[in-house]
Design an enzyme around this catalytic site. Structure first.
Site, PDB file in Angstrom:
ATOM      1  N   LYS A 198      -9.307  -2.143  -2.037  1.00 14.16           N
ATOM      2  CA  LYS A 198      -8.193  -2.535  -2.907  1.00 14.16           C
ATOM      3  C   LYS A 198      -8.297  -1.682  -4.163  1.00 14.16           C
ATOM      4  O   LYS A 198      -9.296  -1.736  -4.887  1.00 14.16           O
ATOM      5  CB  LYS A 198      -8.317  -4.024  -3.256  1.00 14.16           C
ATOM      6  CG  LYS A 198      -7.287  -4.549  -4.227  1.00 14.16           C
ATOM      7  CD  LYS A 198      -5.857  -4.343  -3.776  1.00 14.16           C
ATOM      8  CE  LYS A 198      -5.518  -5.102  -2.517  1.00 14.16           C
ATOM      9  NZ  LYS A 198      -4.134  -4.912  -2.066  1.00 14.16           N
ATOM     10  N   ASN A 229      -1.491  -1.337  -4.386  1.00 19.00           N
ATOM     11  CA  ASN A 229      -0.340  -2.219  -4.618  1.00 19.00           C
ATOM     12  C   ASN A 229       0.630  -1.626  -5.648  1.00 19.00           C
ATOM     13  O   ASN A 229       0.938  -2.257  -6.675  1.00 19.00           O
ATOM     14  CB  ASN A 229      -0.789  -3.621  -5.049  1.00 19.00           C
ATOM     15  CG  ASN A 229      -1.359  -4.433  -3.899  1.00 19.00           C
ATOM     16  OD1 ASN A 229      -2.560  -4.702  -3.886  1.00 19.00           O
ATOM     17  ND2 ASN A 229      -0.547  -4.783  -2.934  1.00 19.00           N
ATOM     18  N   ASN A 283       2.698  -3.320   3.009  1.00 25.60           N
ATOM     19  CA  ASN A 283       3.060  -4.730   3.105  1.00 25.60           C
ATOM     20  C   ASN A 283       3.854  -5.137   1.866  1.00 25.60           C
ATOM     21  O   ASN A 283       4.089  -6.313   1.633  1.00 25.60           O
ATOM     22  CB  ASN A 283       1.830  -5.635   3.254  1.00 25.60           C
ATOM     23  CG  ASN A 283       0.941  -5.623   2.040  1.00 25.60           C
ATOM     24  OD1 ASN A 283       0.131  -4.720   1.886  1.00 25.60           O
ATOM     25  ND2 ASN A 283       1.085  -6.613   1.159  1.00 25.60           N
ATOM     26  N   HIS A 334      -1.937  -7.752   7.204  1.00 28.47           N
ATOM     27  CA  HIS A 334      -2.221  -8.074   5.802  1.00 28.47           C
ATOM     28  C   HIS A 334      -2.917  -9.435   5.692  1.00 28.47           C
ATOM     29  O   HIS A 334      -2.789 -10.264   6.581  1.00 28.47           O
ATOM     30  CB  HIS A 334      -0.865  -8.105   5.079  1.00 28.47           C
ATOM     31  CG  HIS A 334      -0.842  -8.840   3.783  1.00 28.47           C
ATOM     32  ND1 HIS A 334      -0.524 -10.174   3.685  1.00 28.47           N
ATOM     33  CD2 HIS A 334      -1.085  -8.424   2.528  1.00 28.47           C
ATOM     34  CE1 HIS A 334      -0.572 -10.528   2.409  1.00 28.47           C
ATOM     35  NE2 HIS A 334      -0.911  -9.494   1.687  1.00 28.47           N
TER      36      HIS A 334
HETATM   37  O1  GKR Z   1      -5.842 -10.557  -3.092  1.00 28.74           O
HETATM   38  O2  GKR Z   1      -5.431  -9.343  -4.835  1.00 28.74           O
HETATM   39  C1  GKR Z   1      -5.311  -9.589  -3.641  1.00 28.74           C
HETATM   40  C2  GKR Z   1      -4.486  -8.661  -2.791  1.00 28.74           C
HETATM   41  O3  GKR Z   1      -3.943  -7.634  -3.553  1.00 28.74           O
HETATM   42  C3  GKR Z   1      -3.396  -9.422  -2.073  1.00 28.74           C
HETATM   43  O4  GKR Z   1      -2.763 -10.273  -2.954  1.00 28.74           O
HETATM   44  C4  GKR Z   1      -2.386  -8.536  -1.414  1.00 28.74           C
HETATM   45  O5  GKR Z   1      -1.312  -9.319  -0.969  1.00 28.74           O
HETATM   46  O6  GKR Z   1      -4.166  -8.012   0.084  1.00 28.74           O
HETATM   47  C5  GKR Z   1      -2.879  -7.855  -0.198  1.00 28.74           C
HETATM   48  C6  GKR Z   1      -2.337  -6.487   0.062  1.00 28.74           C
HETATM   49  O7  GKR Z   1      -2.761  -5.878   1.006  1.00 28.74           O
HETATM   50  O8  GKR Z   1      -1.423  -6.027  -0.649  1.00 28.74           O
HETATM   51 MG    MG Z   2      -1.395  -4.189   0.775  1.00 29.95          MG
END
Ligand code: GKR
Ligand code: MG
Length: 439
Positions: A198, A229, A283, A334
């Site tokens: 991430k 993201n 996603n 996801h």
């Molecule tokens: O848990 O912070 C998180 C992730 O960023 C999640 O909220 C996302 O929806 O894992 C997710 C993603 O692949 O974008």
């Molecule tokens: Mg994602």
């Protein structure tokens, strides 16, 4: 057989201070456990998003579901997802996670509500027919489903508050070295074979260095993906893509580097002009069927991240897998913070969707045994995979003492929705805002 009763259990589960472009995770994540009972004495279960909005939507749908035959799922889909006058955008394909916190998007709540009830009904059908859910929805193509090591930059702390605080298994991880250590532990404990980082948290050059360090440590046998993201501009996305062209090839991908399909298409085009064939996953830009077709038309996305919780259940996931196969696109999965009922739902969905060819994401390692609400404790991973149990339905049952404990934690919390920005302001920087693109 008719549905005679529905019980909704809002719960809170400890969560580590994980970082993403949304901000920082709160000490507890919110979930809802759904129980659906029939006149024949069968109980079906599911797990979905938590907090006030999802709970109110589940509550509102009760009157449509009580009295229904759990086999009549197509009718339920039609009724729950019928266009509402105030939700015109939802049917016009206007859904997006980009500007909203995942799980809180009102525009696709209908599909989420349907999915929660569909999974509970499929658990009932499986129990009534003596078959696992993956067999009920068309039959499995695999006996075990592969998941990826989902690495996060994080602050120190294991989640929970005060006497309920969890052990911090990984410590603070805010550079390449500590992320490599986090990954070593994930692979040692769970046997994962693919790795996802991430991103969108630190300067992109530090995140590039992190991916390179992971490649150096684990080698090309472990495909890599990075997901900021939407934290990057088109230019920064190209810089990262160019810098990581080797590391993200061979089964890896660049996930949602920037916002919107047009931005993703531009990154893909600019990299291709330099001779780089970068697979782009999403996603965020792609969250409903209409957007898949548009993503293909623009060549903006090559790997669609499915999710039975918000794409409309495990049957819709199968439909998505088939559509992507037809269009020549890849399918991954996801995840969000979750417990064993959700993990098993994902496993059944992926077992019956032939075209899910990437290891699925899972936040499961970030939750702990203390919060697991299924009988027998945590779901086990073998070599990074979850096996489909030889039991009817989802193959897991609820531990009611644990549900009660997690409900009490929920009742004691002051928040009823995920707010990663507020956590950042409280713990890291009083002026923090989610700015896209940040770099
Ligand atoms: O848990 O912070 C998180 C992730 O960023 C999640 O909220 C996302 O929806 O894992 C997710 C993603 O692949 O974008
Ligand atoms: Mg994602």
């Amino acid at each position: 057989m008719q549905i005679s009763e529905i019980r909704l259990h809002p719960i809170a589960i400890a969560d580590a201070p994980l970082r993403s472009s949304y901000g920082r995770h709160a000490p507890y994540a919110l979930r809802t456990i759904v129980e659906v009972k029939t006149t024949d004495g069968i109980t079906g279960i599911s797990e979905t998003y938590g907090g006030d909005r999802p709970l109110a939507a589940l509550e509102a749908a009760k009157s449509r579901i009580i009295g229904m035959d759990p086999f009549r799922l197509a009718e339920l889909w039609r009724d729950l997802t019928a266009p509402q006058p105030d939700q015109a955008e939802a049917v016009a394909g206007g859904r997006t996670q980009t500007w909203l916190v995942p799980g809180e998007n009102p525009l696709d709540q209908n599909a989420r509500t349907y999915a929660a009830y569909e999974v509970a009904c499929l658990d009932i059908i499986g129990k009534a027919t003596g078959q696992p859910v993956c067999e009920v929805i068309g039959g499995r193509v695999r006996d075990e489903v592969s998941f990826s090591a989902y690495l996060f930059y994080k602050h120190g702390g294991g989640g929970g508050i005060g006497a309920d605080a969890r052990e911090d298994e990984y410590g603070e991880c805010l550079d390449a070295k500590t992320i490599v250590q986090q990954c070593r532990e994930f692979i040692r404990k769970y046997g994962f074979k693919e790795i996802k980082l991430k991103g969108g948290v630190l300067d992109p050059d530090i995140e590039i260095e992190t991916i390179r360090a992971l490649r150096e440590e684990f080698g090309p046998k472990y495909p890599l993906r990075i997901d900021p993201n939407c934290a990057w501009s088109v230019e920064t996305s190209c810089h990262v893509g160019r810098s990581l062209k080797e590391e993200l090839s061979d089964g890896g991908y660049l996930e949602d580097p920037c916002a919107e399909l047009a931005g993703m298409a531009e990154v893909r085009r600019l990299l291709a002009a330099e001779g780089i064939d970068m697979a782009m996953g999403s996603n965020v830009a792609v969250t409903c069927f209409e957007q898949v077709v548009e993503a293909k038309r623009l060549d903006a996305v090559q790997v669609v991240l499915s999710d039975p919780h918000y794409w409309g259940g495990v049957r819709a996931l199968r439909r998505l897998s088939d559509l992507c196969e037809t269009l020549g696109m890849g399918v991954s999965m996801h995840s969000n913070n979750h417990l064993g009922v959700s993990l098993m739902t994902m496993a059944h969905a992926a077992a019956a969707a032939p075209h899910v060819m990437y290891a699925c994401d899972t936040h499961y390692p970030w939750q702990t045994e203390q919060d697991e609400i299924i009988v027998g404790g945590r779901v086990k991973f073998h070599e990074g995979c979850v096996r489909i149990p030889d039991k009817p339905g989802l193959g897991v049952d609820l531990d009611y003492d644990q549900i009660e404990r997690c409900k009490r934690v929920y009742e004691g919390l002051t928040y009823r929705k995920r707010d990663d920005e507020a956590e950042m302001r409280q713990h890291v920087d009083p002026n923090w805002k989610r700015v896209l693109p940040r770099w």
